[in-house]
Each structure stands twice: as structure tokens, then as C-alpha cells.
Design a protein around this motif. Structure first.
Motif, PDB file in Angstrom:
ATOM      1  N   GLN A  88      29.114   8.813  80.139  1.00 15.09           N
ATOM      2  CA  GLN A  88      30.354   8.376  80.623  1.00 15.09           C
ATOM      3  C   GLN A  88      30.915   7.500  79.346  1.00 15.09           C
ATOM      4  O   GLN A  88      32.140   7.105  79.330  1.00 15.09           O
ATOM      5  CB  GLN A  88      30.380   7.688  81.928  1.00 15.09           C
ATOM      6  N   GLN A  89      30.076   7.018  78.342  1.00 16.46           N
ATOM      7  CA  GLN A  89      30.353   6.066  77.082  1.00 16.46           C
ATOM      8  C   GLN A  89      30.725   7.278  75.914  1.00 16.46           C
ATOM      9  O   GLN A  89      31.420   6.501  74.946  1.00 16.46           O
ATOM     10  CB  GLN A  89      29.206   5.257  76.884  1.00 16.46           C
ATOM     11  N   SER A  90      30.504   8.469  75.999  1.00 16.94           N
ATOM     12  CA  SER A  90      30.684   9.096  74.981  1.00 16.94           C
ATOM     13  C   SER A  90      32.261   9.580  74.925  1.00 16.94           C
ATOM     14  O   SER A  90      32.982   9.742  75.501  1.00 16.94           O
ATOM     15  CB  SER A  90      29.900  10.779  75.249  1.00 16.94           C
ATOM     16  N   PRO A  91      32.588   9.973  73.235  1.00 16.57           N
ATOM     17  CA  PRO A  91      34.018  10.463  73.191  1.00 16.57           C
ATOM     18  C   PRO A  91      34.356  11.540  73.934  1.00 16.57           C
ATOM     19  O   PRO A  91      35.765  11.545  74.256  1.00 16.57           O
ATOM     20  CB  PRO A  91      33.877  10.516  71.567  1.00 16.57           C
ATOM     21  N   LEU A  92      33.593  12.653  74.082  1.00 12.92           N
ATOM     22  CA  LEU A  92      33.951  13.678  74.954  1.00 12.92           C
ATOM     23  C   LEU A  92      34.484  13.080  76.334  1.00 12.92           C
ATOM     24  O   LEU A  92      35.396  13.874  76.441  1.00 12.92           O
ATOM     25  CB  LEU A  92      32.738  14.521  74.902  1.00 12.92           C
ATOM     26  N   TYR A  93      33.862  12.322  77.140  1.00 12.36           N
ATOM     27  CA  TYR A  93      34.162  12.075  78.420  1.00 12.36           C
ATOM     28  C   TYR A  93      35.609  11.168  78.342  1.00 12.36           C
ATOM     29  O   TYR A  93      36.544  11.103  79.023  1.00 12.36           O
ATOM     30  CB  TYR A  93      33.132  11.365  79.073  1.00 12.36           C
ATOM     31  N   ALA A  94      35.590  10.267  77.291  1.00 14.45           N
ATOM     32  CA  ALA A  94      36.755   9.361  77.144  1.00 14.45           C
ATOM     33  C   ALA A  94      37.714  10.158  77.099  1.00 14.45           C
ATOM     34  O   ALA A  94      39.044   9.659  77.526  1.00 14.45           O
ATOM     35  CB  ALA A  94      36.448   8.575  76.042  1.00 14.45           C
ATOM     36  N   VAL A 341      32.185  16.286  69.630  1.00 12.22           N
ATOM     37  CA  VAL A 341      30.766  16.008  70.528  1.00 12.22           C
ATOM     38  C   VAL A 341      29.664  15.772  69.766  1.00 12.22           C
ATOM     39  O   VAL A 341      28.681  15.322  69.805  1.00 12.22           O
ATOM     40  CB  VAL A 341      30.509  17.342  71.648  1.00 12.22           C
ATOM     41  N   THR A 342      29.917  16.507  68.236  1.00 12.61           N
ATOM     42  CA  THR A 342      28.774  16.427  67.334  1.00 12.61           C
ATOM     43  C   THR A 342      28.918  14.978  66.424  1.00 12.61           C
ATOM     44  O   THR A 342      27.933  14.581  65.733  1.00 12.61           O
ATOM     45  CB  THR A 342      28.600  17.549  66.343  1.00 12.61           C
ATOM     46  N   GLY A 343      30.106  14.237  66.631  1.00  9.32           N
ATOM     47  CA  GLY A 343      30.158  13.202  65.777  1.00  9.32           C
ATOM     48  C   GLY A 343      31.135  13.172  64.496  1.00  9.32           C
ATOM     49  O   GLY A 343      31.496  12.391  63.795  1.00  9.32           O
ATOM     50  N   ALA A 344      31.421  14.630  64.329  1.00 11.06           N
ATOM     51  CA  ALA A 344      32.450  14.797  63.221  1.00 11.06           C
ATOM     52  C   ALA A 344      33.845  14.412  63.445  1.00 11.06           C
ATOM     53  O   ALA A 344      34.190  14.402  64.481  1.00 11.06           O
ATOM     54  CB  ALA A 344      32.233  16.380  63.015  1.00 11.06           C
ATOM     55  N   VAL A 345      34.454  14.083  62.414  1.00 14.35           N
ATOM     56  CA  VAL A 345      35.827  13.680  62.635  1.00 14.35           C
ATOM     57  C   VAL A 345      36.800  14.724  61.707  1.00 14.35           C
ATOM     58  O   VAL A 345      37.774  14.502  62.030  1.00 14.35           O
ATOM     59  CB  VAL A 345      36.118  12.338  61.573  1.00 14.35           C
ATOM     60  N   GLU A 346      36.242  15.538  60.896  1.00 11.52           N
ATOM     61  CA  GLU A 346      37.137  16.369  60.225  1.00 11.52           C
ATOM     62  C   GLU A 346      37.860  17.417  61.334  1.00 11.52           C
ATOM     63  O   GLU A 346      37.177  18.087  62.037  1.00 11.52           O
ATOM     64  CB  GLU A 346      36.509  17.401  59.316  1.00 11.52           C
ATOM     65  N   GLY A 347      39.116  17.396  61.235  1.00  9.07           N
ATOM     66  CA  GLY A 347      39.865  18.244  61.976  1.00  9.07           C
ATOM     67  C   GLY A 347      40.305  17.553  63.202  1.00  9.07           C
ATOM     68  O   GLY A 347      41.088  18.237  64.112  1.00  9.07           O
ATOM     69  N   GLN A 348      39.809  16.597  63.606  1.00 11.46           N
ATOM     70  CA  GLN A 348      40.180  15.802  64.734  1.00 11.46           C
ATOM     71  C   GLN A 348      41.778  15.205  64.598  1.00 11.46           C
ATOM     72  O   GLN A 348      41.851  14.536  63.475  1.00 11.46           O
ATOM     73  CB  GLN A 348      39.223  14.741  65.217  1.00 11.46           C
ATOM     74  N   LEU A 349      42.629  15.187  65.662  1.00 15.83           N
ATOM     75  CA  LEU A 349      43.671  14.414  65.423  1.00 15.83           C
ATOM     76  C   LEU A 349      43.622  12.948  65.826  1.00 15.83           C
ATOM     77  O   LEU A 349      43.241  12.706  66.592  1.00 15.83           O
ATOM     78  CB  LEU A 349      44.650  15.265  66.506  1.00 15.83           C
ATOM     79  N   VAL A 350      44.263  12.418  64.662  1.00 17.42           N
ATOM     80  CA  VAL A 350      44.549  10.853  65.011  1.00 17.42           C
ATOM     81  C   VAL A 350      45.719  10.408  65.934  1.00 17.42           C
ATOM     82  O   VAL A 350      46.410  11.508  66.229  1.00 17.42           O
ATOM     83  CB  VAL A 350      44.759  10.104  63.682  1.00 17.42           C
ATOM     84  N   CYS A 351      45.822   9.553  66.576  1.00 19.02           N
ATOM     85  CA  CYS A 351      46.661   8.927  67.290  1.00 19.02           C
ATOM     86  C   CYS A 351      48.080   8.967  66.746  1.00 19.02           C
ATOM     87  O   CYS A 351      48.254   8.832  65.509  1.00 19.02           O
ATOM     88  CB  CYS A 351      46.492   7.652  67.793  1.00 19.02           C
ATOM     89  N   ARG A 352      49.076   9.371  67.298  1.00 20.53           N
ATOM     90  CA  ARG A 352      50.465   9.321  66.923  1.00 20.53           C
ATOM     91  C   ARG A 352      51.017   8.132  66.691  1.00 20.53           C
ATOM     92  O   ARG A 352      52.033   7.822  65.811  1.00 20.53           O
ATOM     93  CB  ARG A 352      51.371  10.208  67.876  1.00 20.53           C
ATOM     94  N   LYS A 353      50.191   7.030  67.160  1.00 26.83           N
ATOM     95  CA  LYS A 353      50.771   5.414  66.888  1.00 26.83           C
ATOM     96  C   LYS A 353      50.301   5.149  65.606  1.00 26.83           C
ATOM     97  O   LYS A 353      50.803   3.833  65.153  1.00 26.83           O
ATOM     98  CB  LYS A 353      50.370   4.644  68.195  1.00 26.83           C
ATOM     99  N   TRP A 354      49.271   5.702  65.111  1.00 26.54           N
ATOM    100  CA  TRP A 354      48.640   5.152  63.788  1.00 26.54           C
ATOM    101  C   TRP A 354      49.548   5.314  62.705  1.00 26.54           C
ATOM    102  O   TRP A 354      50.311   6.331  62.614  1.00 26.54           O
ATOM    103  CB  TRP A 354      47.233   5.963  63.326  1.00 26.54           C
ATOM    104  N   ALA A 355      49.558   4.726  61.677  1.00 29.10           N
ATOM    105  CA  ALA A 355      50.399   4.552  60.594  1.00 29.10           C
ATOM    106  C   ALA A 355      50.298   5.908  59.493  1.00 29.10           C
ATOM    107  O   ALA A 355      51.239   6.540  58.896  1.00 29.10           O
ATOM    108  CB  ALA A 355      50.183   3.468  59.627  1.00 29.10           C
TER     109      ALA A 355
END
Length: 479
Positions: A88-94, A341-355
Motif C-alpha cells: 500500500q506504500q508502493s507507487p503502483l498503489y498510490a 512498478v520496476t522503479g523506472a522513471v523513463e516514459g513516466q508522465l510528470v505532474c502537469r503542475k510541475w515547471a
């Protein structure tokens, strides 16, 4: 106790032994000098106990501290509780935006087993969905995490770069093309610029004839001729052999890129420049870029190599495409990067609120865009610059936690946003009224990115068309 999951295991082990002794939270708390509510936070993995408190607890429960710190669950039921808490603490569940179910003793065993089973299946399906590029993604993630433990700084390559530059008398300022050519000559190579370089290669080195072939002009994306030449030379200086795995291929790419950056922005001169700017409270990626004649991206990346070691600050870097997807990322300042789920960041979408995304919507992009962003992990300041290639627009962001913004130009910006990601209600879910109006009336035709279906690049040098390269060398060897 760096991982929250370790705190969960510790807390459950303390609770297990407390129950064996028939003590309530208040009773044990009174014996060790803390209130029961504080002890409850520790048992639920929400607070890390000081060593002195841990020793007191162990003494009262008759359990040595090493036993309390064991990674093993005390019994099968507790093992399930720990697994549920970690899941329940994993990014996948969050990312689902669902409430957590407290894995307490009052939760029926059958319910606990069902929830753990569902989380296991959720993780299995998420893992299957990214199985095609799995090898490359995992290797790249391992490299990123390994570099984070080293503050993104490689002293051996820093020394090699400065020793190499010393052979042509370069000590400060922008590294000239002439100096790069002299470095090549020292290694027994001649730089040759051609307009028919194989499309799958940035450069080609002819070891037999001592030639390094480069394109006639800087290619889009910031890979300048000096950098490409230095990268080609780095393979020889570092004694690289043809990679035996994709992981080794990525590691070699990391090393040659680092060496090239360390030559273009030498550590001694760069550190002195940045430290002086910090004293003036006028640190700027733009100034660092211009002082050494490199691209904005190269300067921002180089700052990640030097900031923790020489400026005593934690930082982050992002290169984000116009669709909001991460191309490159580094952080050691706690910025909550989106991960799969593997911890990779490539291809993940950043928040629209970020600069990193907000800057792409600006009309005036000639100067850096500054912003403070409140996130669940704290407030961060960043400077973002945009660029464009044939593949589309992108943004380059370099930032720090709020406390270190005082050292940077742009710290007085009034631009501030609040991000709740990975909660999907932050920026991914459409507004309720829009969803109600259009969910049954919209049928968009999605763009299909060909690389999604492509197999992992293979061959002696992954992604390189060897037939084309060999024909190229054969054609030029006679000249």
C-alpha cells in the motif's frame, strides 16, 4: 533504517514481543519513557525510533536489539500484515488513489489473505505489461540508483579528464575544437567530418586506420561535435571492449558521457566558478552554460555531478518531452519522481503542475522559467528552459529543495504551484462535469508510438546497423 518498509517490519516485531509480554502500548510506553501514542506510531512503521529508545524497548521485552532489527517477520500472520503495508506504500498503489486498509490485528485473516493476493496479482500484471523493454529499463534504473548513492559524482573519471586536458595545456574556459583535435592526435586518431555517417551511429571509430568519423555539423538535441569526439575517445581511454550485455552497454554510455562532460566543464574550474556564484547567491544554469560554451542540458546535467560534492546541496534534473514523459531524470533531494512498478522513471508522465510541463506552455521562452512547487514530499524550486528538436519540444529542469533556493538567481519568483501527484485527482483525472458530459460521446484515435512495439535493440553494439557501418568504413578506407 533508510526504507519505510524496514520500519514496518521493525514495528511489527516490537508489537509481537509486546503482545507476548501481555503489555499495552501505555504500559510499555511508561516503562521506556514515551507515551503510548508515540509507541503506536513506531509499531505502525510511521516513526523511526532513536537507538536509545530501541535499546530500552529491547531491555523491557528481553529481546536483543539485533533481533528487533531482523528482516524476518515473527510469524505468518505478521508477514502478511507487513506485505500488505508495503504494497500500500508502493507507487503502483498510490497511483490508484484508493484509501489504505490498516493491516491491524482486527482485520480477519481471510480478508488479509485476499488483499495480499490482490496486490500480488496487481504487481504481476503491471510487470507483464512492461516486459518487452524490461531488460533495458531495469539496467537503466540500476544505473540511476547506483549513481544516486555516489551523488552522481565519479572521482576517477574527473581525474582522468583533467589529466587528459593537461596534455594539451587546457586549464579553464571553453574547450576549443582545436584542443579536442589535439587530444585525438595524442591518442593516435584524426577527426574526420563526413556527411554520409551511418544513420544509426553518432560517430564511427576506425581503429585500423586511426580515424574518428563525425557529422559535419552539430546534430539536434545538444550533442555537439566536441562532445561526440570526446565520447569516441573515451572508449579508448577507458579500455572499453564490445559490451557483453545491454547493461554493460548502458554503463559504457554513462561513462563516456560523463568523461566528455568532465572535459568540457573540468571539475576544478567548474567548482571554482560555481562556488563563487554561490557566495554571491547568484547560481545560474545559464551562466554556467555560457562560461564553458556548452548546451543548457549539458550544463544542467553537469551541475548534478558537482552540486552535492562541491556545493553541499541535494538537487534534481529532468528532461521532459512535450507529452510530459520523462526522457532523463536524476534526484537525490527527495523530489517524488513518478516511477513504474520496476522503479523506472523513463516514459513516466510528470505532474502537469510541475515547471517541466508548465514551461512548455509559455509564450516567452527566451529566458529560464522559475517556479516553486509544493509536493507531498516538500517544496522544491527549479529553473526550467525549453528547446526543440525534430522529434518535438522538450524542457530541461534543474532544481533544489526550498531551503537551497536562496543560492540561485530566480529565487524571488512569485510563480508557485501545488502538486498532489501521484494522486490521480491532481491532474490526470478529468473534471467530474467534463467526464459526465463527454465520457460516452468521445472516441479519440490514439497515436501509436512505433518504439513501444519495437524489440530491444540487439547486436554487438545495440541499436547500430553493423552492415551499414562496415560498408561505410570500407568506402572511406580507400580515401
Amino acid at each position: 533504517m533508510d526504507e519505510a518498509s524496514d520500519l514496518i517490519t521493525l514495528g511489527r516485531r516490537i508489537r509481537h514481543h509486546r503482545k507476548l509480554h501481555g503489555l499495552t502500548l501505555d504500559q510499555l510506553g511508561a516503562k521506556v519513557g514515551v507515551v503510548g501514542s508515540q509507541l503506536s506510531l513506531i509499531e505502525n512503521g510511521r516513526r523511526e525510533p532513536k537507538l536509545s529508545l530501541l535499546q530500552a524497548i529491547g531491555a523491557q521485552l528481553g529481546v536483543p536489539v539485533p533481533d528487533l532489527l531482523s528482516a524476518e517477520a515473527p510469524d505468518a500472520r505478521t508477514a502478511l500484515e507487513i506485505e500488505l503495508a508495503k504494497a500500500q506504500q508502493s507507487p503502483l498503489y498510490a497511483s490508484l488513489g484508493l484509501p489504505a486498509v490498516p493491516p491491524s490485528r482486527s482485520l480477519p485473516l481471510e480478508t488479509l489473505e485476499s488483499l495480499v493476493g490482490l496486490h500480488r496479482e496487481l504487481r504481476r500484471r503491471a510487470s507483464e505489461s512492461i516486459a518487452t523493454p524490461e531488460e533495458a529499463r531495469r539496467a537503466n534504473t540500476e544505473n540511476r540508483l547506483a549513481m544516486r548513492t555516489r551523488s552522481n559524482h565519479l572521482p576517477d573519471l574527473e581525474r582522468l579528464a583533467e589529466e587528459t586536458l593537461a596534455t594539451v595545456g587546457h586549464t579553464s574556459g571553453a574547450l576549443t575544437h582545436r584542443s579536442v583535435s589535439l587530444l585525438a592526435e595524442k591518442l593516435g586518431f584524426t577527426l574526420i567530418y563526413v556527411d554520409d555517417l551511418p544513420h544509426s551511429a553518432r560517430s564511427v571509430t576506425d581503429l585500423a586506420n586511426g580515424r574518428i568519423y563525425l557529422p559535419p555539423a552539430s546534430i539536434p538535441g545538444g550533442h555537439g561535435l566536441r562532445s561526440m569526439a570526446l565520447q569516441a575517445m573515451a572508449h579508448r581511454l577507458l579500455g572499453h571492449t564490445p559490451p557483453s550485455s545491454y547493461a554493460e552497454f548502458l554503463q559504457q554510455r554513462l561513462e563516456i558521457n560523463y568523461f566528455a562532460a568532465a572535459c568540457l566543464m573540468p571539475e576544478t574550474a567548474s567548482a571554482a566558478f560555481l562556488q563563487a556564484a554561490k557566495q554571491r547567491k547568484d547560481l545560474s544554469v545559464e551562466d554556467f552554460r555560457d562560461a564553458f560554451g556548452v548546451t543548457h542540458e549539458a550544463a544542467a546535467l553537469r551541475l548534478t555531478n558537482l552540486s552535492t560534492v562541491h556545493l553541499d546541496m541535494q538537487v534534481h534534473f529532468l528532461r521532459v518531452g512535450e507529452d510530459g514523459a520523462i526522457y532523463k531524470a536524476y534526484e537525490n533531494d527527495g523530489l517524488p519522481l513518478p516511477v513504474d512498478v520496476t522503479g523506472a522513471v523513463e516514459g513516466q508522465l510528470v505532474c502537469r503542475k510541475w515547471a517541466a510541463r508548465g514551461a512548455l506552455g509559455r509564450t516567452n521562452r527566451t529566458t529560464e522559467f522559475y517556479q516553486y512547487t509544493d509536493t507531498p514530499a516538500g517544496t522544491f524550486w527549479c529553473a526550467t528552459q525549453t528547446g526543440k528538436t525534430d522529434a518535438g519540444e522538450f524542457s530541461i529542469s534543474f532544481g533544489v529543495p526550498f531551503a537551497d533556493a536562496k543560492w540561485f538567481r530566480g529565487r524571488d519568483t512569485q510563480m508557485r504551484q501545488r502538486s498532489y501527484c501521484p494522486d490521480e485527482s491532481c491532474c490526470r483525472k478529468p473534471a467530474t462535469e467534463l467526464a459526465e458530459r463527454w465520457s460516452d460521446s468521445a472516441w479519440p484515435s490514439a497515436k501509436l508510438h512505433a518504439h513501444i512495439l519495437s524489440p530491444l535493440p540487439s547486436g554487438k553494439f545495440p541499436g547500430v546497423d553493423e552492415n551499414e557501418v562496415f560498408q561505410f568504413l570500407e568506402a572511406h578506407s580507400a580515401s
